[in-house]
Design a protein around this motif. Structure first.
Motif, PDB file in Angstrom:
ATOM      1  N   ARG A  10      95.956  26.657   9.156  1.00  0.00           N
ATOM      2  CA  ARG A  10      95.297  25.363   9.380  1.00  0.00           C
ATOM      3  C   ARG A  10      93.797  25.567   9.538  1.00  0.00           C
ATOM      4  O   ARG A  10      93.350  26.510  10.175  1.00  0.00           O
ATOM      5  N   ARG A  11      93.031  24.662   8.961  1.00  0.00           N
ATOM      6  CA  ARG A  11      91.574  24.689   9.091  1.00  0.00           C
ATOM      7  C   ARG A  11      91.193  23.722  10.201  1.00  0.00           C
ATOM      8  O   ARG A  11      91.468  22.527  10.103  1.00  0.00           O
ATOM      9  N   LEU A  12      90.575  24.256  11.257  1.00  0.00           N
ATOM     10  CA  LEU A  12      90.242  23.438  12.418  1.00  0.00           C
ATOM     11  C   LEU A  12      88.743  23.453  12.686  1.00  0.00           C
ATOM     12  O   LEU A  12      88.120  24.508  12.703  1.00  0.00           O
ATOM     13  N   LEU A  13      88.193  22.272  12.908  1.00  0.00           N
ATOM     14  CA  LEU A  13      86.804  22.131  13.312  1.00  0.00           C
ATOM     15  C   LEU A  13      86.759  22.192  14.832  1.00  0.00           C
ATOM     16  O   LEU A  13      87.468  21.437  15.505  1.00  0.00           O
ATOM     17  N   VAL A  14      85.950  23.093  15.368  1.00  0.00           N
ATOM     18  CA  VAL A  14      85.757  23.209  16.809  1.00  0.00           C
ATOM     19  C   VAL A  14      84.355  22.707  17.135  1.00  0.00           C
ATOM     20  O   VAL A  14      83.372  23.216  16.596  1.00  0.00           O
ATOM     21  N   VAL A  15      84.287  21.702  18.019  1.00  0.00           N
ATOM     22  CA  VAL A  15      83.011  21.119  18.427  1.00  0.00           C
ATOM     23  C   VAL A  15      82.887  21.312  19.941  1.00  0.00           C
ATOM     24  O   VAL A  15      83.579  20.647  20.711  1.00  0.00           O
ATOM     25  N   GLU A  16      82.027  22.244  20.323  1.00  0.00           N
ATOM     26  CA  GLU A  16      81.883  22.643  21.724  1.00  0.00           C
ATOM     27  C   GLU A  16      80.493  23.222  21.913  1.00  0.00           C
ATOM     28  O   GLU A  16      80.069  24.069  21.134  1.00  0.00           O
ATOM     29  N   ASP A  17      79.765  22.769  22.948  1.00  0.00           N
ATOM     30  CA  ASP A  17      78.403  23.246  23.162  1.00  0.00           C
ATOM     31  C   ASP A  17      78.302  24.432  24.107  1.00  0.00           C
ATOM     32  O   ASP A  17      77.289  25.116  24.122  1.00  0.00           O
ATOM     33  N   ASP A  18      79.325  24.703  24.868  1.00  0.00           N
ATOM     34  CA  ASP A  18      79.307  25.863  25.769  1.00  0.00           C
ATOM     35  C   ASP A  18      79.770  27.087  24.980  1.00  0.00           C
ATOM     36  O   ASP A  18      80.922  27.152  24.549  1.00  0.00           O
ATOM     37  N   TRP A  19      78.867  28.053  24.805  1.00  0.00           N
ATOM     38  CA  TRP A  19      79.153  29.199  23.957  1.00  0.00           C
ATOM     39  C   TRP A  19      80.397  29.951  24.412  1.00  0.00           C
ATOM     40  O   TRP A  19      81.219  30.357  23.589  1.00  0.00           O
ATOM     41  N   PHE A  20      80.557  30.144  25.694  1.00  0.00           N
ATOM     42  CA  PHE A  20      81.705  30.906  26.197  1.00  0.00           C
ATOM     43  C   PHE A  20      83.021  30.173  25.952  1.00  0.00           C
ATOM     44  O   PHE A  20      84.007  30.777  25.548  1.00  0.00           O
ATOM     45  N   VAL A  21      83.021  28.867  26.182  1.00  0.00           N
ATOM     46  CA  VAL A  21      84.223  28.067  25.928  1.00  0.00           C
ATOM     47  C   VAL A  21      84.533  28.060  24.435  1.00  0.00           C
ATOM     48  O   VAL A  21      85.682  28.232  24.023  1.00  0.00           O
ATOM     49  N   ALA A  22      83.500  27.861  23.620  1.00  0.00           N
ATOM     50  CA  ALA A  22      83.688  27.845  22.167  1.00  0.00           C
ATOM     51  C   ALA A  22      84.248  29.179  21.674  1.00  0.00           C
ATOM     52  O   ALA A  22      85.184  29.205  20.870  1.00  0.00           O
ATOM     53  N   ALA A  23      83.682  30.276  22.152  1.00  0.00           N
ATOM     54  CA  ALA A  23      84.150  31.601  21.729  1.00  0.00           C
ATOM     55  C   ALA A  23      85.605  31.822  22.120  1.00  0.00           C
ATOM     56  O   ALA A  23      86.390  32.357  21.325  1.00  0.00           O
ATOM     57  N   ALA A  24      85.982  31.392  23.310  1.00  0.00           N
ATOM     58  CA  ALA A  24      87.367  31.550  23.751  1.00  0.00           C
ATOM     59  C   ALA A  24      88.310  30.702  22.900  1.00  0.00           C
ATOM     60  O   ALA A  24      89.386  31.171  22.503  1.00  0.00           O
ATOM     61  N   LEU A  25      87.915  29.465  22.601  1.00  0.00           N
ATOM     62  CA  LEU A  25      88.730  28.605  21.747  1.00  0.00           C
ATOM     63  C   LEU A  25      88.903  29.213  20.360  1.00  0.00           C
ATOM     64  O   LEU A  25      90.013  29.291  19.833  1.00  0.00           O
ATOM     65  N   VAL A  26      87.790  29.625  19.777  1.00  0.00           N
ATOM     66  CA  VAL A  26      87.827  30.202  18.435  1.00  0.00           C
ATOM     67  C   VAL A  26      88.707  31.448  18.411  1.00  0.00           C
ATOM     68  O   VAL A  26      89.573  31.593  17.543  1.00  0.00           O
ATOM     69  N   GLN A  27      88.522  32.323  19.365  1.00  0.00           N
ATOM     70  CA  GLN A  27      89.311  33.558  19.414  1.00  0.00           C
ATOM     71  C   GLN A  27      90.803  33.250  19.549  1.00  0.00           C
ATOM     72  O   GLN A  27      91.631  33.839  18.842  1.00  0.00           O
ATOM     73  N   SER A  28      91.154  32.326  20.418  1.00  0.00           N
ATOM     74  CA  SER A  28      92.562  31.978  20.628  1.00  0.00           C
ATOM     75  C   SER A  28      93.168  31.317  19.395  1.00  0.00           C
ATOM     76  O   SER A  28      94.303  31.628  19.013  1.00  0.00           O
ATOM     77  N   LEU A  29      92.431  30.419  18.769  1.00  0.00           N
ATOM     78  CA  LEU A  29      92.942  29.744  17.573  1.00  0.00           C
ATOM     79  C   LEU A  29      93.084  30.713  16.407  1.00  0.00           C
ATOM     80  O   LEU A  29      94.080  30.684  15.672  1.00  0.00           O
ATOM     81  N   GLU A  30      92.089  31.579  16.225  1.00  0.00           N
ATOM     82  CA  GLU A  30      92.171  32.574  15.144  1.00  0.00           C
ATOM     83  C   GLU A  30      93.320  33.544  15.375  1.00  0.00           C
ATOM     84  O   GLU A  30      93.968  33.973  14.412  1.00  0.00           O
TER      85      GLU A  30
END
Length: 125
Positions: A10-30
């Motif tokens: 699945r291709r997911l767009l992640v929209v998050e301004d907190d770098w640490f939260v964004a990185a954790a989301l991206v890592q978990s989704l990937e």
């Protein structure tokens, strides 16, 4: 059904301004096999990523507050394209305007299982 079965490919767009939260989301989704667009830290970057995405994403994870800017224009663009989305926020779900009241709202921190369920079982925004 396993979490990877919901997210793999699945291709997911992640929209998050907190770098640490964004990185954790991206890592978990990937880790579950998702392909990530972004993360986009602002409305302008998210809209640009959405316009440039070919094909359109299968879903999106949206933080409501992006450095004082609300993400609702992105939600509207996603809805116009038929892309399901979920709000992931520290705000109370009652803070979501009526126009987006049908969208799932998950409180931070979230699990990837909750994100996948909200997007692909419950139908997203």
């Amino acid at each position: 059904m396993s979490l990877s079965a919901f997210l793999s490919g699945r291709r997911l767009l992640v929209v998050e301004d907190d770098w640490f939260v964004a990185a954790a989301l991206v890592q978990s989704l990937e880790a579950e096999g998702a392909e990530i667009l972004g993360p986009a830290p602002s409305v302008a970057r998210a809209l640009r990523a959405l316009e440039e995405a070919e094909p359109a994403p299968d879903g999106a994870v949206l933080d409501i507050n992006l450095g004082g800017e609300r993400v609702y224009p992105v939600a509207e663009a996603l809805r116009a394209r038929g892309v399901p989305f979920v709000f992931v926020t520290g705000y109370d779900p009652g803070a979501v305007p009526e126009a987006h009241a049908a969208a799932p709202v998950l409180s931070k921190p979230v699990t990837m299982a909750a994100v996948a369920k909200a997007l692909f079982e419950d139908g997203g925004g």
